[in-house]
Design a protein around this motif. Structure first.
Motif, PDB file in Angstrom:
ATOM      1  N   LYS A  70       0.862  -1.193   0.000  1.00  0.00           N
ATOM      2  CA  LYS A  70       0.000   0.000   0.000  1.00  0.00           C
ATOM      3  C   LYS A  70       0.886   1.225   0.000  1.00  0.00           C
ATOM      4  O   LYS A  70       1.880   1.270   0.734  1.00  0.00           O
ATOM      5  CB  LYS A  70      -0.814  -0.023   1.311  1.00  0.00           C
ATOM      6  CG  LYS A  70      -1.753   1.129   1.477  1.00  0.00           C
ATOM      7  CD  LYS A  70      -3.117   0.785   0.920  1.00  0.00           C
ATOM      8  CE  LYS A  70      -4.057   1.959   0.865  1.00  0.00           C
ATOM      9  NZ  LYS A  70      -3.863   2.840  -0.295  1.00  0.00           N
ATOM     10  N   ALA A 144      -2.579   5.152  -3.718  1.00  0.00           N
ATOM     11  CA  ALA A 144      -3.301   6.216  -3.001  1.00  0.00           C
ATOM     12  C   ALA A 144      -2.718   7.553  -3.462  1.00  0.00           C
ATOM     13  O   ALA A 144      -1.712   7.570  -4.172  1.00  0.00           O
ATOM     14  CB  ALA A 144      -3.095   6.036  -1.499  1.00  0.00           C
ATOM     15  N   THR A 174      -7.194   3.992  -2.826  1.00  0.00           N
ATOM     16  CA  THR A 174      -7.892   4.739  -1.783  1.00  0.00           C
ATOM     17  C   THR A 174      -7.683   6.234  -2.050  1.00  0.00           C
ATOM     18  O   THR A 174      -6.886   6.603  -2.903  1.00  0.00           O
ATOM     19  CB  THR A 174      -7.389   4.348  -0.392  1.00  0.00           C
ATOM     20  OG1 THR A 174      -5.989   4.573  -0.348  1.00  0.00           O
ATOM     21  CG2 THR A 174      -7.697   2.888  -0.101  1.00  0.00           C
ATOM     22  N   GLY A 175      -8.439   7.030  -1.304  1.00  0.00           N
ATOM     23  CA  GLY A 175      -8.388   8.470  -1.551  1.00  0.00           C
ATOM     24  C   GLY A 175      -9.319   8.866  -2.682  1.00  0.00           C
ATOM     25  O   GLY A 175      -9.144   9.901  -3.319  1.00  0.00           O
ATOM     26  N   ARG A 186     -11.165  10.738   4.919  1.00  0.00           N
ATOM     27  CA  ARG A 186      -9.873  10.392   4.317  1.00  0.00           C
ATOM     28  C   ARG A 186      -9.035  11.643   4.022  1.00  0.00           C
ATOM     29  O   ARG A 186      -7.825  11.646   4.272  1.00  0.00           O
ATOM     30  CB  ARG A 186     -10.075   9.554   3.038  1.00  0.00           C
ATOM     31  CG  ARG A 186      -8.781   9.275   2.249  1.00  0.00           C
ATOM     32  CD  ARG A 186      -7.763   8.493   3.067  1.00  0.00           C
ATOM     33  NE  ARG A 186      -6.442   8.385   2.442  1.00  0.00           N
ATOM     34  CZ  ARG A 186      -5.449   9.245   2.573  1.00  0.00           C
ATOM     35  NH1 ARG A 186      -5.611  10.344   3.279  1.00  0.00           N
ATOM     36  NH2 ARG A 186      -4.287   9.032   2.001  1.00  0.00           N
ATOM     37  N   SER A 349      -7.041   5.038   4.891  1.00  0.00           N
ATOM     38  CA  SER A 349      -7.023   4.351   3.590  1.00  0.00           C
ATOM     39  C   SER A 349      -7.400   2.886   3.784  1.00  0.00           C
ATOM     40  O   SER A 349      -8.145   2.308   2.983  1.00  0.00           O
ATOM     41  CB  SER A 349      -5.626   4.402   2.973  1.00  0.00           C
ATOM     42  OG  SER A 349      -5.438   5.605   2.297  1.00  0.00           O
ATOM     43  N   GLU A 352     -11.020   2.721   4.227  1.00  0.00           N
ATOM     44  CA  GLU A 352     -11.706   2.882   2.932  1.00  0.00           C
ATOM     45  C   GLU A 352     -11.711   1.550   2.187  1.00  0.00           C
ATOM     46  O   GLU A 352     -12.746   1.129   1.645  1.00  0.00           O
ATOM     47  CB  GLU A 352     -10.986   3.961   2.100  1.00  0.00           C
ATOM     48  CG  GLU A 352     -11.624   4.193   0.740  1.00  0.00           C
ATOM     49  CD  GLU A 352     -10.964   5.338  -0.052  1.00  0.00           C
ATOM     50  OE1 GLU A 352     -10.372   6.252   0.560  1.00  0.00           O
ATOM     51  OE2 GLU A 352     -11.038   5.302  -1.292  1.00  0.00           O
ATOM     52  N   TRP A 353     -10.583   0.881   2.172  1.00  0.00           N
ATOM     53  CA  TRP A 353     -10.446  -0.403   1.463  1.00  0.00           C
ATOM     54  C   TRP A 353     -11.375  -1.455   2.089  1.00  0.00           C
ATOM     55  O   TRP A 353     -12.057  -2.201   1.380  1.00  0.00           O
ATOM     56  CB  TRP A 353      -8.975  -0.817   1.539  1.00  0.00           C
ATOM     57  CG  TRP A 353      -8.590  -2.124   0.942  1.00  0.00           C
ATOM     58  CD1 TRP A 353      -8.333  -2.382  -0.378  1.00  0.00           C
ATOM     59  CD2 TRP A 353      -8.350  -3.353   1.651  1.00  0.00           C
ATOM     60  NE1 TRP A 353      -7.945  -3.694  -0.533  1.00  0.00           N
ATOM     61  CE2 TRP A 353      -7.952  -4.314   0.703  1.00  0.00           C
ATOM     62  CE3 TRP A 353      -8.429  -3.726   2.984  1.00  0.00           C
ATOM     63  CZ2 TRP A 353      -7.638  -5.619   1.042  1.00  0.00           C
ATOM     64  CZ3 TRP A 353      -8.107  -5.023   3.334  1.00  0.00           C
ATOM     65  CH2 TRP A 353      -7.727  -5.959   2.369  1.00  0.00           C
TER      66      TRP A 353
END
Ligand code: NAD
Length: 416
Positions: A70, A144, A174-175, A186, A349, A352-353
Motif C-alpha cells: 500500500k 493512493a 484509496t483516496g 480520508r 485508507s 476505505e479499502w
C-alpha cells in the motif's frame, strides 16, 4: 526531489539503529533491506498539440509480509528511484507500526502536473495505471494519493483499472471521492492522526496546548489540516509556508482563512495580516510545535542546530536527516517520527479499502473514533518503548514496527 545524498541510505540507517537495539536476526534485516519488486515504466501520452510525450513512471513494492502492499503515487518533476524506494520502505514500517494488514509500496511519475492540461493529466494517469496494472490490484498492491495527486487522479486510476479487468474495482485505490467509494474523513486523516499523536505527546510531556505556538512547513493537504486540528485544540498558528514562500504573525493566524486563501490564490505567501518569512527562518522560529509537512530532507544538521521548539511532529515523510536527528536529540527536542505522526492517512485508507471490500459504508464518527483508537494505541506503544529502552521516539517506532514484521516473516517461513 533529487537529493545531495541518497535518501534510501536514511532508511537503511534507521533500520540499522533499530536492528542493533533489537539484536535483530541478520536474515530478517537482509529481507528488509531491499524492496521485493520495482517496476519502471515509460508512458506515452498524446499531448493537446497532437505530439507524443514519454513520461517515466515507477512503482516499488518494498515488503509484503503483512499483506498487500500500500502506498501513494506522486506526480512531481523530480521523482527518483531511491526516493521512491525510501518512501515504500517507510510505508512498510508505518503499516506495521499501526497494526494494519498491509505491506509498503510507493510510486511516482516524473512530470510537472501544473504544466499539464486536465486532458493531458487524465491521459497520463490512465497510461500509468495501464503500465503498472500487472502488479497492482485490491489484493496485491493498492495505490493512493501523494504529493500533487488527488481524488480526481484516483478516480481515473480506479476507472481505468476497472475497464482493464472488466470488473468494478473500488478497492484498487484509496483516496477516492465519496461517490466512488471513498471514505469519510480520508482527506484530513493524516492531519487528524497527527493531532492525536500531538495531543498524547503533550499529555506525556506536560506541554500546555492552550496558546502553544505552532509552525507549519508546507501548507498542502497534510499541513493545512494539521494547522486546523491543532488550532481546534487551542494552539496558535504563528507561521506557515508553501513552495512560493512563508508568512508569520506572532499573534497567530486563522488556519481556515489560510487554507481558503491557498485555494483561491494557489499559495499562502501573499496572505495579508502577516510578515513574509524565509523557509530557514520559519524552521528555526521560536515555537512550541514544529510541523514539517512538505518534503524529505528539510531539517538538515545546519537547520537542526537552530531549531527552537519543544516538539516536532513529522507530517511529511523523511523531513529530518539522521545527522539532524542526533542534534535534535542532544538539544532535548522530542520528535514524533513520520511513521507514527502521519500514519493516520494510511489507516483511514485501510478503512476505505475495508468498506470497499464489504461494500458497506461507515459514518464519519465511526471512522474518526476507530482512527483515534489506533493512533493513541500506536503512540502509547512507541512512547513506552522509548522510555523502557531509553531510545529516541524514532528508534522506538522502528522497534515496534520491526517486531511485528519479524513475527510475520518468521510465521510465513521466510526465515527459520
Ligand atoms: P501536498 O501536495 O498537498 O502539499 C505539499 C505542500 O508543500 C504544498 O503546499 C507545497 O507548495 C509545499 N512545498 C513544497 N516544497 C516546499 C518547500 N521547499 N518549502 C515549503 N513548502 C513546500 O502534499 P501532501 O499530501 O500534504 O504531502 C506532504 C507531505 O506529507 C509529503 O511528504 C507526503 O509524503 C506526506 N504525507 C502525506 C499524506 C497525505 O495523506 N496527504 C500521508 C502521509 C504522508
Amino acid at each position: 526531489m533529487s537529493q545531495d545524498f541518497n535518501v534510501y541510505d536514511v532508511v537503511l540507517k534507521q533500520l540499522d539503529d533499530a536492528a542493533d537495539e533489537l539484536d535483530l536476526d541478520p536474515q530478517i534485516k537482509l529481507l528488509l533491506k531491499e524492496p521485493v519488486r520495482t517496476l519502471k515504466v515509460s508512458i506515452p501520452v498524446r499531448m493537446d498539440d497532437g505530439s507524443i510525450n514519454i513520461f517515466n513512471g515507477i512503482r516499488c513494492q518494498h515488503n509484503d509480509a503483512l499483506g498487500p502492499t500500500k502506498g501513494g503515487i506522486r506526480f512531481h518533476p523530480k521523482v527518483d528511484e531511491n526516493e521512491v524506494k525510501a518512501l515504500a520502505a517507510w510505508m512498510t514500517y508505518k503499516c506495521s507500526l499501526v497494526g494494519i494488514p498491509y505491506g509498503g509500496a510507493k510510486g511516482g511519475v516524473e512530470c510537472n502536473p501544473k504544466k499539464l492540461s486536465i486532458g493531458e493529466l487524465e491521459r497520463l494517469s490512465r497510461g500509468f495505471i495501464q503500465a503498472i496494472s500487472p502488479i497492482i490490484g485490491p489484493n496485491k498492491d493498492i495505490p493512493a494519493p501523494d504529493v500533487y495527486t488527488n481524488s480526481q487522479v484516483m478516480s481515473w486510476f480506479m476507472d481505468e483499472f476497472s475497464k482493464i479487468k472488466g470488473v468494478n474495482s473500488p478497492g484498487l485505490v484509496t483516496g477516492k471521492p465519496l461517490v466512488l467509494g471513498g471514505s469519510f474523513g480520508r482527506d484530513s486523516a493524516t492531519a487528524r492522526g497527527l493531532m492525536y499523536t500531538v495531543r498524547e505527546a503533550a499529555k506525556a510531556l506536560s506541554i500546555d496546548l492552550k496558546g502553544a505556538r505552532v509552525v507549519v512547513q508546507g501548507y498542502g493537504n497534510a499541513g493545512s489540516f494539521s494547522a486546523e486540528f491543532l488550532h481546534e485544540l487551542g494552539c496558535k498558528i504563528i507561521a506557515a509556508n508553501d513552495s512560493c514562500g512563508g508568512v508569520y504573525n506572532p499573534k497567530g493566524m486563522d488556519p481556515f482563512k489560510l487554507r481558503s486563501h491557498k485555494t483561491d490564490h494557489s499559495t499562502i505567501c501573499d496572505y495579508s495580516d502577516s510578515e513574509r518569512i524565509s523557509n530557514e527562518d520559519l524552521l528555526t522560529l521560536e515555537c512550541d510545535i514544529l510541523v514539517p509537512a512538505a518534503l524529505e530532507n528539510q531539517i538538515t544538521p545546519e537547520i537542526a542546530k537552530k531549531v527552537n521548539c519543544k516538539l516536532i511532529a513529522e507530517a511529511a515523510n523523511g523531513p529530518t536527516t539522521p545527522d539532524a536527528d542526533r542534534i535534535l536529540t542532544d538539544n532535548g527536542i522530542i520528535v514524533i517520527p513520520d511513521i507514527l505522526a502521519n500514519a493516520g492517512g494510511v489507516t483511514v485508507s485501510y478503512f476505505e479499502w475495508v468498506q470497499n471490500m464489504y461494500n458497506y459504508y461507515w459514518t464519519k464518527e465511526e471512522v474518526d473514533s476507530k482512527l483515534e483508537r489506533i493512533m493513541v494505541e500506536a503512540f502509547n506503544k512507541v512512547y513506552k518503548t522509548h522510555l523502557e529502552r531509553n531510545v529516541t521516539m524514532r528508534v522506538a517506532a522502528y522497534i515496534v514496527a520491526i517486531q511485528r514484521l519479524n513475527e510475520a516473516m518468521k510465521a510465513r517461513g521466510w526465515v527459520e
